[in-house]
Design a protein around this motif. Sequence first.
Motif, short mmCIF file in Angstrom:
data_model
loop_
_atom_site.label_atom_id
_atom_site.label_comp_id
_atom_site.label_asym_id
_atom_site.label_seq_id
_atom_site.Cartn_x
_atom_site.Cartn_y
_atom_site.Cartn_z
N ARG A 1 0.83 -1.22 0.00
CA ARG A 1 0.00 0.00 0.00
C ARG A 1 0.86 1.26 0.00
O ARG A 1 2.04 1.24 0.32
N ALA B 1 0.22 5.07 1.69
CA ALA B 1 -0.73 5.62 2.67
C ALA B 1 -0.43 7.09 2.98
O ALA B 1 0.08 7.42 4.05
N PRO B 2 -0.73 7.98 2.03
CA PRO B 2 -0.39 9.39 2.27
C PRO B 2 -1.32 10.04 3.31
O PRO B 2 -2.48 9.68 3.44
N SER B 3 -0.76 11.00 4.02
CA SER B 3 -1.58 11.85 4.89
C SER B 3 -1.93 13.08 4.07
O SER B 3 -1.04 13.70 3.49
N GLU C 1 -4.68 8.55 5.02
CA GLU C 1 -4.49 8.55 6.47
C GLU C 1 -4.85 9.93 7.03
O GLU C 1 -3.98 10.79 7.24
N TYR D 1 -2.03 7.73 14.92
CA TYR D 1 -1.52 7.03 13.73
C TYR D 1 -1.17 5.58 14.04
O TYR D 1 -1.49 4.67 13.27
N VAL E 1 -2.88 2.68 11.82
CA VAL E 1 -2.08 2.00 10.79
C VAL E 1 -2.02 0.49 11.04
O VAL E 1 -2.10 -0.31 10.11
N ARG F 1 7.66 1.99 3.04
CA ARG F 1 7.46 3.40 3.41
C ARG F 1 8.82 4.03 3.68
O ARG F 1 9.86 3.36 3.62
N LEU G 1 9.86 6.34 9.27
CA LEU G 1 8.94 5.53 10.08
C LEU G 1 9.58 4.24 10.60
O LEU G 1 8.91 3.44 11.25
N1 GLU Z 1 0.65 8.45 6.52
C1 GLU Z 1 2.08 8.33 6.69
C2 GLU Z 1 2.76 9.46 5.94
O1 GLU Z 1 2.18 10.06 5.06
C3 GLU Z 1 2.62 7.01 6.18
C4 GLU Z 1 2.31 5.92 7.13
C5 GLU Z 1 2.79 4.54 6.71
O2 GLU Z 1 3.15 4.33 5.55
O3 GLU Z 1 2.78 3.68 7.59
O4 GLU Z 1 3.91 9.74 6.23
#
Ligand code: GLU
Length: 303
Positions: free
Chosen positions: A9, A11-13, A45, A172, A176, A190, A194
Amino acid sequence: MPSPPYRGRFAPSPTGPLHAGSLFTAVASWLLARHARGHWLIRIEDVDHDRCVPGAAEHQLATLASLGLHSDGPVIRQSQRTPRYQQALDQLLAQGDAFYCGCSRAQLAATGGVHRHCVAPPRSDGHNAVRLHTAGSGVIGFDDQLQGPQRQDVSAEVGDVVLFRADGCWAYQLAVVVDDADQGMTDVVRGADLLDSTARQIWLQRCLGLPTPHYLHLPLLTDAQGRKLSKSEAALPVDARHGPELLRWIWHLLGQAEGALDGADTAPQRLALAAQWFDPGRLPQTLLPAPTMPDFPKDRPTP
Ligand code: GLU
């Protein structure tokens, strides 16, 4: 037992338009999913009310689509998943793995912000956070598929993790973990910013009885001064009109064979060639500060 088919996946914020660092992650995660003949899903997200910008998710999705990056299934939004997060939180509270906490940041300053036990009683007005007990976590280890073996003593280094914030937002870390499991993610790709969150996510998965996916943390893009791209003036919104050049630039950063994208003019065509020639074995563990984003003048006319 055969391993389940790859599901990855992006998963942008939705805190603003997509920037180069996010696009780098999107393309890399897409290529890895395609290489594994798996599925690639986009998840928005948007749990943090303070940071989300109205319309940013639609803008990000439109940018991705114009480059040829489409989710292989429905795009889910975390803002619509409250009942599921509540269920996970209730499970943790019932198991005694989570607790209400009224400690303020100022009260935790003495321990460097690390929560190991409450220094204040829960507030009577109900504005409490809910935290995950980490005392029993021990050292959590995992093998990052690019960065190699990792270890973290979650209790000592991170402390009790916030799952629900006192201001009413889901954290988060909870969202997540629940979403990756509910969406059947086998592989999380990612940015390396993270990497430090992963051990606590694995602890949370164990408390909830959820599987742990494979993790691959990509090197962070830096500008010419070696600063993280997302924190510097170089974190320009990506302009979809420059998609073909951006894809070539990302391809280079990913350490892939020069020339493989020649002969394709549009971004979706370049992406198709990239999927054909992508070699995960060439992914770099770290990036030299040298590769800066090509300079695309803002006022360049639309081709
Ligand atoms: N939403 C997070 C971001 O944009 C990414 C989280 C993830 O990939 O676990 O930095």
